[in-house]
Structures are given as structure tokens and as C-alpha cells.
Write an enzyme that holds these catalytic residues in place. Structure first.
Site, PDB file in Angstrom:
ATOM      1  N   CYS B  35      15.788  42.021   3.853  1.00 31.23           N
ATOM      2  CA  CYS B  35      15.370  42.412   2.508  1.00 31.23           C
ATOM      3  C   CYS B  35      16.554  42.570   1.572  1.00 31.23           C
ATOM      4  CB  CYS B  35      14.595  43.713   2.549  1.00 31.23           C
ATOM      5  SG  CYS B  35      13.097  43.577   3.505  1.00 31.23           S
ATOM      6  N   ASP B  37      18.863  45.021   1.503  1.00 29.96           N
ATOM      7  CA  ASP B  37      19.550  46.310   1.529  1.00 29.96           C
ATOM      8  C   ASP B  37      19.097  47.216   2.658  1.00 29.96           C
ATOM      9  OD1 ASP B  37      17.224  46.748   0.073  1.00 29.96           O
ATOM     10  OD2 ASP B  37      18.288  47.069  -1.808  1.00 29.96           O
ATOM     11  N   CYS B  61      23.791  45.865  -2.674  1.00 31.33           N
ATOM     12  CA  CYS B  61      24.494  45.572  -3.906  1.00 31.33           C
ATOM     13  C   CYS B  61      25.145  46.831  -4.464  1.00 31.33           C
ATOM     14  CB  CYS B  61      23.517  44.978  -4.907  1.00 31.33           C
ATOM     15  SG  CYS B  61      22.142  46.069  -5.238  1.00 31.33           S
ATOM     16  N   CYS B 105      16.587  50.514  -5.639  1.00 29.32           N
ATOM     17  CA  CYS B 105      17.722  51.146  -4.952  1.00 29.32           C
ATOM     18  C   CYS B 105      17.540  52.664  -4.909  1.00 29.32           C
ATOM     19  CB  CYS B 105      19.037  50.802  -5.647  1.00 29.32           C
ATOM     20  SG  CYS B 105      19.440  49.050  -5.585  1.00 29.32           S
TER      21      CYS B 105
END
Lengths: 390, 274
Positions: B35, B37, B61, B105
Site C-alpha cells: 500500500c 506506507d 512518504c 497519513c
């Protein structure tokens, strides 16, 4: 901070000679090339010279060159023209690794009822020519295959593919945006019907493209409403930038040797030094049948956007095929089509060089990148030194 | 290039609390390499059951790293109960905001915290009633439902930005839309509009009486309010208006503008036979 620009497949620096050549046409030589007066007529003459320069770079005739606004317009015009010229045929052949200008267009056409074959590629990024031959049918209206891949630099045998299409009387288009100026192209020696060029990939400004249409090929214009470009692309010519493109093509013809000697040597040094210094890294795509300026390297266990932004701190510009940078949530469609594992695809970085790069540029990357990868790997939950559990 | 705040850049370039605690009280692994992360969170409590230390490891990221770094800073010193109250919005706000497409995130951070607390409490993590909605990114109905409620998400695109669900093949877009519709329909308490129908009709009557009639009377005319249907005001002409050929102009140029000005800009005035 010095900028080390290694993202030339995204766009290039405008050559100073190109800029100089354009200036008069932004300022006092602003006439419309279609006008009856000689004030406009002199601009028309200069555009004709530019057309001849573009033609010379690819071994074509000037009347086969249509100026457009960008590579995307050229791609769209080519495919739509072929479909409009063969309204009874409803099949399109392309590949899984095309630029979005072709890929998104063909998906949209699929929704409108066309059938689309997207040819697969192998782990090296190559087509299987047998699968290609079998994909061509009596219903095929157009084949569109890129000459060189923008992400990996892998070169498709488009001249061979065009001959196969010609035998079956199927029009053949190639997106040669990344290839023109980097590898020799001679349209007088091949059977390609249409070819797309983008100015800003070869040191001309953004906002100019070319569609080459072989003499005798049926053409149906995309933009209508003006007699310009011999009734094949309406709209007043972007005169200064067309003249700039002419200059850029003239220079590209001379600089092609530098691309294949100096630039290639720099690229090879960058690639081999990085592979040596960074364990668990690999090159994506065939290293032989490849543009001289491009390398696409995956660093396992780290994510591309993080690498790019860390390099950015040192002024190094590159790009990545990771999900976070692809504008979607999935990594690059090119790397996925090649079967690159996700762990590798997320950590892919593309370096693309130009004639303006120097040994110092490469030295900086070789110095700065290994510790960046090491730090990010230390931060990674699935990375154990020497034992990759990603 | 993403438009990251200075705080995101700082937490990315100088991440706090990178690593893994030994013998943690709470531990969680969320996300996956596929995926794009992954986050491992560990924390330790002190004798007062406050989070004494927290560490993270992230594959992802810049904003994934920054969100995890921020999370560890935020929870240090919190009791478990306080930490349980933390939402993904708190993480994003701590960083001065995240780009919409990167909100997932902050959600990953909150999920890690929640799972680490469950580990500490000894609650089994798998919830059998959960159903995977997005196969590409393994996102469940529960996660989508929660993201929609906590962040007031309105569209499938919002859900993709916050959870990644729907960001792959797109086959689950209808299922995501159903969850949004369900949450939205549950969450729509009666909101008093600016003007109720009763208030609107009263106001129209008053305006005609006080403002319009005196003007028309001046020329010997008059109108009568017949009905109000939605924003359509139905009136009948009286007096000299009934005979006057210019009265239609009066309706459009005098009556309607006055009602729009004083009652509601959406009104239209229609004339009905007397």
C-alpha cells in the site's frame, strides 16, 4: 544552492541559443504569418525554415510537419484522426506502458465502445512481437506504441512494428516525445505513419509540439476553424516558439552525438556507482535497448517521495514512480506492467540527464544519495540491516 | 510538488523518536509495503500509567514520516485514556495541516495508536464483524465509516484521500458511496431553515401590506396575495391594476424586486386569474 537537474525527461532547460532566436518574434516581428503584408510574410518564411529544421532532424519533408501545442495534443490528434478516417474500424492497439496522453485517451475511447488491446511487456520492459502480431485484426483502426519509455528509457522496436502494421494496412502512430533528439530517427527509412514530438523535451520552450504525418496518410484535424498548417491544425501559429523549436531541432541534430557519448557516459557512471554503493538496488528495464540519458533505479525498503525530498535538500532534482508521486495511490503503471515488486516500485527513482550535466553533478548524487537511503532504511519498519524483511 | 507546511518539513527532515522500544507496553504494526506506507509504533508507560516514551518506524512518504513523528511527540505524557481520544485531525492540526490527498497519513497514525492501546489493554484486534470494502488497499467498512464521521467526508474522493479506499481499481466506489450515504442520512438532524414556511408567508403578507400596496394605491391599483407555493408567490391584480396594460411590468419591476429584497432572493411572483 546549486541546482543539479537530473529530471530532463520531465522537461529541459531552454537552450540560450533557442531563447535568443525567439526574442525578435516576441518583440518587433510580431506579424501574423497568414497576413498579406510582408511584415507578416517574413514571419511565415521563418516558420517555414523552422519546419524544415524539424523535418531534417527526423528525416522527413517539411510538408509532413504539423505544429501543435504539445506532445499530448499530437498524440490525441493522431489517434482521433485515425479513428475518424476509418469510421468502420473499432479496435485500437497500444501498450500497457504508454504515456497518459495515449493511455487515458484509449481508456476513454474504450468507455465509448472501442475495443482496446493494451499489449503487455516483460520484466525488461519489452514487447512480445508475436503477441503484437496476433493482436492485429481486420477491425484495427490504429496502432499507437511509444518509441522510448519516459520512465525507464526502454526503446520499443517501433520501426519493425510499423512494418507489420503496414503489411496489414493499419495506420501506425508512435509517441516519440522522449526519443527525438536522443536517438537517430529517419522517417524516410521506415513505415511509421504518424509521430509525436514535444518541444520542451529537447531544449525548446513548453507549449510547442509536432505531429509528423506521412505524405499520403489520411488526416482528419483535431482543431478546426483556421486554414493554418495546411488546413490540418487551426489556430494562429505560436510563432516565436515555433522558431525556437526550429533552432532546438537544428541543435539537437548536432548534439545527438553528445547525447550518445558524453551524456551516456555520465549516466552509466551514475548508475554503476549507485548500484555499487547502495546494496539492494537494481535498474528497472533493459539496460541495452535504452535511451542514453535515462536510468530508473529502485532502492528496496524505502519510499520514493521521501528520497526525492531528501535529495531536494541538496538541490538534486529527479523523479519517482512511487505511489506518493504518481498522483494516484498506486506506483507507476510502467513498473507494475513490468512486474516490478511493490517493495521495489515504491522506491524507484528516475534520473534523466541532458547535455548540460557535468561530472560534478554526478559526483554530488553519488556522494549524497547513499547516506539518504541508509537513513531512510534505518527508519523503515521492515528493513533489518543485511536482512531484508520488506 | 506537495505543499507541505514548515512543520511537516521539519518533522520529515528531523524526525523525532525514530526507533523501537524494548519490552513496550503498547505496540502496533499498521499499513503494508504494497500500500506504500507502513508504521510501527511502540510506547512505554510510567508508574502513573502515563506514556513515558514512544518511538516509531515508518516506511512511507514525507508526510507519513512527519505524521508518525508528530504522533509520538503528542502522546508523550498522555494517559492511555487521553491518548484514546486523539483523532487523525489532531495529528494533522499539530502539523499545521496536511494536503487533502495526504490525510491518510494522519489516519494511519491514529490507527497505529488505537491498535497499540488495544494491545496494551489485551483487546483482540480483529473485529469479526468488519468487512473489507477496498480490496486493493484492504480497507474495512468500519475504517471508512469512522473516517467519514470524524472528518465529515462528503465524496468518494474524500474517502480515498483519508483512507486510500477506492484509490486502486475503483470497483468499490459504489460501496464507499453507500457508506457515505448511510452516515449522512443518520447524521442529519432537523436544522431550522433561515425562514420557515410560516414565517415566509407572514413576511410576504407584511411586505405587501406595508411596502407594495401603498405604492400601487398611489396609482389606484392593488394586489391580493392568493397563495405561496415554495418560492412562487401567487397574486391577483385588483383595482386599476386589473385594467392596466402596464401592470405586468409593475409585477416584474416593482412587486418581485421588493419581495426579493425584503423576504427572500429566491422568490418569483406570478399572476393568477382573479
Amino acid at each position: 544552492m546549486r541546482t543539479v537537474y537530473l529530471d530532463n525527461n520531465a522537461t529541459t532547460q531552454v537552450a540560450s541559443e533557442v531563447f535568443e532566436a525567439m526574442i525578435p518574434y516576441f518583440l518587433h516581428l510580431y506579424g501574423n504569418p497568414s497576413s498579406m503584408h510582408s511584415f507578416g510574410g517574413q514571419v511565415a518564411a521563418k516558420i517555414q525554415e523552422a519546419r524544415e529544421e524539424v523535418a531534417a532532424l527526423i528525416g522527413a519533408s517539411a510538408e509532413e510537419i504539423i505544429f501543435t501545442s504539445c506532445g499530448t495534443e499530437s498524440d490525441n490528434s493522431a489517434v482521433r484522426s485515425a479513428l475518424a478516417s476509418n469510421p468502420d474500424k473499432r479496435h485500437i492497439v497500444t501498450s500497457r506502458v504508454e504515456h497518459p496522453a495515449i493511455k487515458v485517451l484509449s481508456s476513454q475511447l474504450a468507455k465509448q465502445g472501442y475495443s482496446v488491446t493494451e499489449l503487455p511487456v516483460d520484466a525488461e520492459g519489452h514487447l512480445d512481437m508475436d503477441i503484437y502480431k496476433k493482436s492485429l485484426t481486420k477491425d484495427t483502426a490504429i496502432v499507437s506504441l511509444m518509441w522510448a519509455n519516459n520512465e525507464t528509457g526502454v526503446i520499443f522496436p517501433v520501426e519493425e512494428a510499423a512494418e507489420i502494421a503496414r503489411d496489414r494496412k493499419i495506420p501506425f502512430h508512435t509517441d516519440a516525445v522522449q526519443a527525438v533528439g536522443k536517438i537517430p530517427i529517419n522517417m524516410s527509412k521506415n513505415q511509421i505513419d504518424m509521430l509525436s514530438i514535444s518541444g520542451h523535451k529537447l531544449h525548446a520552450p513548453k507549449g510547442i509540439g509536432v505531429l509528423y504525418v506521412r505524405r499520403g496518410t489520411k488526416f482528419s484535424p483535431f482543431l478546426i476553424g483556421g486554414h493554418q498548417e495546411n488546413e490540418r491544425r487551426g489556430g494562429t501559429e505560436n510563432t516565436p516558439v515555433i522558431i525556437g523549436l526550429g533552432k532546438a531541432c537544428e541543435m539537437a541534430r548536432i548534439n545527438m552525438e553528445i547525447e550518445n557519448t558524453k551524456v551516456k557516459t555520465l549516466r552509466d557512471r551514475l548508475e554503476s556507482e549507485l548500484l555499487d554503493r547502495i546494496p539492494d538496488s537494481r535498474v528497472n528495464g533493459d539496460r541495452l535497448m535504452r535511451l542514453p540519458n535515462t536510468t530508473n533505479i529502485s532502492f528496496e525498503g524505502v519510499e520514493g517521495e521521501a528520497i526525492l525530498l531528501m535529495m531536494n535538500e541538496f538541490g538534486i532534482c529527479a523523479s519517482s514512480g512511487s505511489a506518493c508521486t504518481s498522483g494516484s495511490l498506486q506506483p507507476s503503471h510502467v513498473l507494475r506492467a513490468m512486474g516490478v515488486p511493490f517493495t521495489m516500485a515504491h522506491g524507484s527513482i528516475r534520473f534523466s540527464l541532458s547535455i548540460y550535466n557535468t561530472d560534478e553533478d554526478i559526483d554530488l548524487v553519488i556522494e549524497k544519495l547513499p547516506p539518504i537511503i541508509e537513513n531512510l532504511r534505518k527508519m523503515s519498519p521492515c528493513w533489518k540491516a543485511g536482512l531484508n524483511s520488506c | 510538488m506537495w505543499n507541505y507546511t514548515e512543520k511537516v518539513k521539519d518533522h520529515f527532515l528531523n524526525p523525532r523518536n525514530v526507533g523501537e522500544l524494548e519490552n513496550p507496553d503498547g505496540v502496533a504494526d499498521v499499513g503494508s509495503i504494497a500500500c506504500g506506507d507502513m508504521l510501527k509504533l511502540t510506547f512505554k508507560l510510567d508508574e502513573n500509567k502515563r506514556i513515558k516514551d514512544a518511538k516509531f518506524k515508518t516506511f512511507g512518504c514525507a508526510s507519513a514520516i512527519a505524521a508518525a513523528s508528530a504522533l509520538t511527540e503528542m502522546i508523550k505524557g498522555m494517559t492511555v485514556e487521553e491518548a484514546e481520544e486523539l483523532t487523525n485531525k489532531d495529528i494533522a492540526n499539530y502539523l499545521g495541516g496536511l494536503p487533502e490527498a495526504k490525510m491518510h497519513c494522519s489516519v494511519l497514525g491514529r490507527q497505529a495508536l488505537e491498535k497499540a492501546i488495544q494491545y496494551y489493554k489485551g483487546i483482540p484486534v480483529e473485529k469479526p464483524e468488519e468487512k473489507i470494502i477496498c480490496e486493493c488497499f484492504g480497507v474495512t467498512d468500519h475504517e471508512i465509516d469512522r473516517a467519514v464521521r470524524e472528518n465529515n467526508l462528503q465524496t468518494v474522493e474524500d474517502v480515498t484521500n483519508y483512507t486510500k479506499a477506492g484509490g486502486g481499481c475503483g470497483n468499490c466506489h459504489d460501496a464507499i458511496q453507500e457508506i457515505i450515504d448511510r452516515v449522512r442520512s443518520e447524521e442529519q438532524p432537523y436544522k431550522k431553515p433561515r425562514l420557515t414556511n410560516i414565517e415566509k408567508i407572514k413576511l410576504i403578507e407584511e411586505t405587501i401590506e406595508r411596502e407594495i400596496r401603498p405604492m400601487l394605491k398611489h396609482d389606484g391599483g392593488d394586489i391580493e396575495l392568493i397563495d405561496v407555493i415554495g418560492n412562487r408567490v401567487l397574486v391577483a391584480k385588483r383595482g386599476s391594476c386589473a385594467l392596466c396594460s402596464a401592470s405586468e411590468q409593475t409585477m416584474k419591476n416593482v412587486v418581485e424586486p421588493k419581495l426579493r429584497e425584503l423576504v427572500s432572493p429566491d422568490l418569483t411572483v406570478e399572476e393568477v386569474p382573479q
